[in-house]
Design an enzyme around this catalytic site. Structure first.
Site, PDB file in Angstrom:
ATOM      1  N   ASP A 114       0.783  -1.254   0.000  1.00  0.00           N
ATOM      2  CA  ASP A 114       0.000   0.000   0.000  1.00  0.00           C
ATOM      3  C   ASP A 114       0.812   1.300   0.000  1.00  0.00           C
ATOM      4  OD1 ASP A 114      -1.893  -1.968   0.228  1.00  0.00           O
ATOM      5  OD2 ASP A 114      -2.847  -1.190   2.028  1.00  0.00           O
ATOM      6  N   LYS A 153      -7.022  -4.914  -3.149  1.00  0.00           N
ATOM      7  CA  LYS A 153      -7.773  -5.475  -2.016  1.00  0.00           C
ATOM      8  C   LYS A 153      -8.782  -4.467  -1.493  1.00  0.00           C
ATOM      9  CE  LYS A 153      -4.007  -4.294   1.108  1.00  0.00           C
ATOM     10  NZ  LYS A 153      -4.663  -3.249   1.899  1.00  0.00           N
ATOM     11  N   CYS A 181      -1.911  -2.703   7.560  1.00  0.00           N
ATOM     12  CA  CYS A 181      -1.789  -3.627   6.428  1.00  0.00           C
ATOM     13  C   CYS A 181      -0.453  -4.364   6.377  1.00  0.00           C
ATOM     14  CB  CYS A 181      -2.072  -2.889   5.126  1.00  0.00           C
ATOM     15  SG  CYS A 181      -3.828  -2.430   5.006  1.00  0.00           S
TER      16      CYS A 181
HETATM   17  C1  VGL Z   1      -4.635   0.684   5.824  1.00  0.00           C
HETATM   18  C2  VGL Z   1      -6.103   1.624   7.302  1.00  0.00           C
HETATM   19  C3  VGL Z   1      -7.135   1.462   6.415  1.00  0.00           C
HETATM   20  C4  VGL Z   1      -3.219   0.284   5.501  1.00  0.00           C
HETATM   21  C5  VGL Z   1      -5.667   0.502   4.936  1.00  0.00           C
HETATM   22  O1  VGL Z   1      -2.865   0.193   4.311  1.00  0.00           O
HETATM   23  O2  VGL Z   1      -2.433   0.067   6.452  1.00  0.00           O
HETATM   24  N1  VGL Z   1      -4.876   1.240   7.013  1.00  0.00           N
HETATM   25  N2  VGL Z   1      -6.909   0.892   5.238  1.00  0.00           N
END
Ligand code: VGL
Ligand code: ZN
Length: 208
Positions: free
Chosen positions: A13, A99, A149
């Site tokens: 991410d 995702k 994540c």
């Molecule tokens: C994430 C919070 C909400 C992440 C993703 O990538 O860590 N954190 N969605």
């Protein structure tokens, strides 16, 4: 003789919305791009698989506060904020995992499926199937955020039987509560994730 272990690098991410200026910014989030690029470069030299996961949410996601979840809106599919940070070097050989596409929480890269890959046959496949098909045994993990994540991806990796290395220079935490990032590191270590330096990771990859 050096024992060779098929490996993968996973960049979790590294997207605009998780970097300074984004909708759910992680302090210094952009700074994970450089160490991850170094891992990707080493991967190119050693035949290690490159993976980049991305949060890819619909507008009305139960993951978001307005629809029963806890998070402000972020990483809306196809939006600027959902793009990989421009400093991260993605190329056509990189497997992209999307995702959260159904709106539900999906913190782990193993909850996503392949939406871009060098081989069309992999499209729509869960990440673990791609690894199993290629005999991957070791994972080198970096990205955002340490306490969400990254943690879920690394711990799922251990549960699925991989040797998992977390690269300390290549992660940053959201730290909603002070210390969350450090607690996540401890939790990962307790579950069997090996936290190592970038230098050590590059050494290990040279033996892949
Ligand atoms: C994430 C919070 C909400 C992440 C993703 O990538 O860590 N954190 N969605
Ligand atoms: Zn999300």
């Amino acid at each position: 003789m050096i024992e060779r272990k098929p490996s993968a690098v996973i960049a979790v991410d590294v997207q605009n919305d998780f970097c300074p200026g984004g909708k759910l910014p992680v302090k210094e989030g952009n700074l994970v791009a450089d160490p991850i690029n170094q891992l990707f470069k080493a991967a190119d030299l050693t035949g290690v698989l490159k993976v980049a996961t991305r949060d890819w949410h619909p507008i009305q996601a139960v993951h978001f506060a307005g629809f029963g979840g806890v998070w402000p809106e972020h990483c809306i599919m196809e939006s600027e904020g959902a793009k990989f940070h421009p400093d991260l070097k993605i190329d056509p050989a990189t497997f992209i995992v999307s995702k959260g596409v159904d709106g539900k929480d999906a913190y782990s890269g193993f909850d996503g499926s392949i939406t871009s890959s060098p081989d069309k046959a992999d499209l729509g496949t869960p990440l673990n199937d791609v690894f199993l098909a290629r005999g991957i045994q070791r994972l080198f993990v970096g990205g955002l955020a340490t306490d969400y994540c990254v943690k879920q991806t690394a711990m799922d990796g251990v549960k699925l039987g991989y040797q998992v290395f977390l690269i300390e220079e290549a992660v940053r935490a959201v730290d909603i509560n002070p210390g969350d990032g450090n607690r996540a590191l401890e939790e990962m270590k307790d579950s069997g994730v090996k936290v190592i330096s970038l230098e050590r990771a590059l050494e290990l990859m040279a033996q892949s």
